[in-house]
Design a protein around this motif. Structure first.
Motif, PDB file in Angstrom:
ATOM      1  N   ASN A  91       0.823  -1.208   0.000  1.00  0.00           N
ATOM      2  CA  ASN A  91       0.000   0.000   0.000  1.00  0.00           C
ATOM      3  C   ASN A  91       0.858   1.259   0.000  1.00  0.00           C
ATOM      4  O   ASN A  91       1.497   1.585   0.997  1.00  0.00           O
ATOM      5  CB  ASN A  91      -0.921  -0.001   1.221  1.00  0.00           C
ATOM      6  CG  ASN A  91      -1.800  -1.232   1.244  1.00  0.00           C
ATOM      7  OD1 ASN A  91      -2.430  -1.586   0.261  1.00  0.00           O
ATOM      8  ND2 ASN A  91      -1.833  -1.915   2.380  1.00  0.00           N
ATOM      9  N   MET A  93       0.759   5.229  -0.129  1.00  0.00           N
ATOM     10  CA  MET A  93      -0.242   6.276   0.086  1.00  0.00           C
ATOM     11  C   MET A  93       0.357   7.666   0.185  1.00  0.00           C
ATOM     12  O   MET A  93       1.479   7.832   0.662  1.00  0.00           O
ATOM     13  CB  MET A  93      -1.040   5.960   1.342  1.00  0.00           C
ATOM     14  CG  MET A  93      -1.898   4.734   1.110  1.00  0.00           C
ATOM     15  SD  MET A  93      -2.875   4.337   2.532  1.00  0.00           S
ATOM     16  CE  MET A  93      -3.887   3.058   1.851  1.00  0.00           C
ATOM     17  N   ILE A 101      -5.500  10.562   4.415  1.00  0.00           N
ATOM     18  CA  ILE A 101      -5.092   9.945   3.151  1.00  0.00           C
ATOM     19  C   ILE A 101      -5.751  10.643   1.985  1.00  0.00           C
ATOM     20  O   ILE A 101      -6.962  10.820   1.953  1.00  0.00           O
ATOM     21  CB  ILE A 101      -5.475   8.466   3.150  1.00  0.00           C
ATOM     22  CG1 ILE A 101      -4.643   7.741   4.215  1.00  0.00           C
ATOM     23  CG2 ILE A 101      -5.245   7.842   1.787  1.00  0.00           C
ATOM     24  CD1 ILE A 101      -5.267   6.484   4.689  1.00  0.00           C
ATOM     25  N   GLY A 104      -4.205   6.524  -2.888  1.00  0.00           N
ATOM     26  CA  GLY A 104      -3.412   5.314  -2.656  1.00  0.00           C
ATOM     27  C   GLY A 104      -3.191   4.563  -3.953  1.00  0.00           C
ATOM     28  O   GLY A 104      -3.936   4.735  -4.915  1.00  0.00           O
TER      29      GLY A 104
ATOM     30  N   GLN B 161      -6.000  -0.631  -5.439  1.00  0.00           N
ATOM     31  CA  GLN B 161      -6.174   0.220  -4.270  1.00  0.00           C
ATOM     32  C   GLN B 161      -7.654   0.535  -4.066  1.00  0.00           C
ATOM     33  O   GLN B 161      -8.140   0.526  -2.930  1.00  0.00           O
ATOM     34  CB  GLN B 161      -5.377   1.519  -4.445  1.00  0.00           C
ATOM     35  CG  GLN B 161      -5.392   2.416  -3.233  1.00  0.00           C
ATOM     36  CD  GLN B 161      -4.635   1.830  -2.057  1.00  0.00           C
ATOM     37  OE1 GLN B 161      -4.799   2.227  -0.939  1.00  0.00           O
ATOM     38  NE2 GLN B 161      -3.773   0.879  -2.322  1.00  0.00           N
TER      39      GLN B 161
END
Lengths: 408, 203
Positions: A91, A93, A101, A104, B161
């Motif tokens: 991940n 980000m 956030i 991502g 994602q």
């Protein structure tokens, strides 16, 4: 109200998904490669690229790797990537200064597959064709890899795929269950594919009749050979399917004692369906199994593949009779003992004080008799018995009393 | 038809539906932990909250609603909202399971789906026994989850994602709904008791 406050206040509300965009989005990369990613901000946010930061799998990346490309684009340089930390991908980000956030991207870092190896095939009763293979190299690609078993008849050209795939700890396998052709060569191989590339195993060329394997032999039975105490007879039938083609089949036997660990094998049986095992231990339980190799089936010249071992059959060798010169004594003894047991039961019920009467006591008396040489060898001849009954209630405790009993 | 008999069976039906939601809530807590670990950090970190996506699965009415609205819901509307929510969430969790690469997690998710299906059935049965017509299961049919086909030689689909964020939110929304449904069924029980007392006065 500034946009910033709205974003913070809304936990469950709708947010425009494109507050920022990372590029590349969800890439697939090779281990050891590098990547420059960029986070492009939406102008409505009113943020500057320099206020942002990056995390990879929750860990903040050092500012030294960042590059402010413009007021709304921040880049990061990743070098020498390791294989993905989890199967779902790493991940990456892009965060605002307050930690929230903004965007991502899912990185899948792995390796292309290696050539599959150890491809072996067999046919069960000439009705299907199964193959198994192992993954090449280390086997760990970090990204999902698909294996496909492919085959074609060498002289008929069309490529097919096996559909019945299974994967176990032992490795990968697939079973082709339709339209198996005999007497024509097959070409079989395995293709491994993932997002980074593919690899094919060597092509295996075979004729189904050379890789036939049968069910284990049927009706395996183990029995005594008369009263011989060191022999047993094994009998079986050839496996029912294909039995018309198994006249050149070979068989193999293995046997062991009940608590033994090692199997002993018997090989030179040829195509017989029975075998006498000799040199066994008397009075012992033995287990035996048989298997079949359809060598020479359909004219095949290959060594053939052994079937699985049959279910074990068991039997015991007779126990050796020692020290008995009178073959009839044994017979009489058993009738005697039976009557005795019946009598003792009666005595315990009806004669007061004789509750300790038992066959054990009788045996002890017999031992005593033998030692005193009194009635040796006469017990079997007479039906009259002498025994002791200990009467604890009698005034003279432990005085043995003799009772004479004659069965009707 | 004996009204008191009807009421007793309705009440036990509501009670068992209530218990099912508590049980599923408990099961979900465990699966959620495993699923978030599968997604990897920071998804499994405490206080993690990505932006809520715009996808079809999450256009359902959120469990979160204003108190006075929730309080005043008619029985039929209350049940219908629950039914719609779980229809959509069941399809969403099935899709989550399908795209999960870890076999044991996939099995756990599919097992959880049978529980959700049971809950849906329970709610529909309750609506029928109370004489409410259940709207056709159009909700589930409306959804078009992008089907990522596995072609003959194409490798298994990879997580993206956006899928991860959607998965995160589906489980969070499901958690909210199970928590809310328990209160819905309690409220329903009370309202039915009250209305039966009114009914009884006239017999």
């Amino acid at each position: 109200i500034s946009n910033h406050k709205i974003l913070k206040a809304c936990a469950l509300c709708f947010l425009h998904p494109d507050v920022a965009v990372i590029s590349p989005q969800d890439p697939v990369l090779r281990i050891g490669s590098g990547l420059t990613a960029s986070c492009r901000l939406s102008p409505e946010l009113g943020l500057h690229a320099s206020s942002l930061y990056w995390t990879l799998n929750g860990v903040r990346l050092p500012g030294s790797a960042y590059g402010v490309v413009s007021s709304d684009i921040l880049s990061v340089e990743l070098r020498s990537l390791n294989g993905s930390q989890q199967k779902s991908g790493d991940n990456l980000m892009c965060h605002g200064a307050d930690g929230r956030i903004l965007a991502g991207s899912c990185l899948h870092v792995g390796m292309p597959p290696e050539k599959p190896v150890n491809l072996t095939c067999w046919s069960h009763n000439a009705k299907d064709l199964s193959c198994r293979w192992s993954v090449g190299g280390q086997g760990e690609t970090h990204i999902p890899t698909k294996y496909t078993l492919k085959y074609k008849l060498r002289w008929h050209g069309r490529e097919n795929e096996c559909e019945n795939y299974s994967s176990e700890k032992k490795g990968h396998a697939c079973r082709i269950s339709s339209k198996i052709a005999l007497f024509t060569p097959y070409e079989i191989w395995v293709e491994a594919t993932n997002q980074l590339g593919s690899a094919a195993s060597d092509i295996s060329s075979l004729d189904v009749l050379d890789v036939v394997t049968t069910d284990p032999p049927a009706n395996v039975r183990l029995s005594r050979v008369g009263s011989l105490d060191d022999q047993l007879m094994v009998r079986w039938a050839s496996p029912p399917e294909l039995k018309d083609f198994l006249f050149r089949a070979k068989y193999q036997i293995r046997y062991r004692t009940e608590d033994g660990a090692d199997w002993k094998a018997v090989d030179n049986i040829g195509n017989l369906t029975s075998c006498r095992l000799a040199g066994l231990r008397p009075g012992t339980v033995y287990f035996v199994q048989v298997r079949c190799n359809p060598v020479g089936i359909f004219g095949s010249r290959k060594p053939g593949i052994w079937s699985d071992w049959s279910h074990p059959a068991a039997a015991s060798t007779p126990s050796g009779e020692r020290g008995s010169c009178d073959p009839k004594a044994g017979e009489q003894n058993s009738t005697l003992r039976r009557e005795l047991k019946q009598f003792f039961g009666w005595v315990r019920k009806h004669a007061s004080g004789c509750s300790s009467m038992s066959i054990k006591l009788y045996d002890q008396w017999r031992v005593w008799l033998q030692k005193t040489h009194k009635t040796r060898n006469q017990v079997g001849k007479q039906h009259t018995l002498f025994f002791f009954c200990l009467l604890s209630e009698m005034p003279f405790a432990n005085t043995p009393l003799l009772y004479q009993y004659t069965p009707s | 038809m004996d009204p008191s008999h009807n009421l007793a069976s309705e009440r036990s039906s509501i009670e068992s539906t209530y218990e099912l939601t508590k049980y599923l809530e408990y099961q979900l807590k465990e699966i959620k932990d495993v699923y978030l670990t599968y997604l990897g950090p920071p998804f499994n970190e405490k206080d993690f909250s990505p932006p809520r996506p715009n996808s079809t699965a999450l256009t359902l009415p959120s469990a979160a609603t204003r108190l006075e609205l929730w309080h005043g819901l008619e029985n039929q509307a209350r049940l219908a909202q629950n039914q719609r929510a779980y229809s959509i969430l069941l399809a969403a969790v099935r899709e989550l399971a399908r795209s999960t690469l870890c076999p044991s997690l996939k099995t756990s998710l599919l097992h959880f789906c049978t529980g959700l299906d049971g809950l849906l059935g329970s709610i529909s049965a309750l609506m029928n026994s109370l004489g409410y017509s259940s709207p056709a299961q159009a909700a589930a049919g409306e959804l078009q989850f992008p089907q990522r086909g596995t072609g003959s030689n194409r490798p298994a689909p990879l997580m993206s994602q956006s899928l991860k964020v959607e998965g995160f939110w589906i489980l969070r929304e499901l958690q909210s709904w199970l928590w809310r449904s328990a209160k819905d069924f309690n409220r329903l029980k009370k309202r039915l008791r009250a209305s039966s007392l009114t009914r009884h006065r006239y017999y």
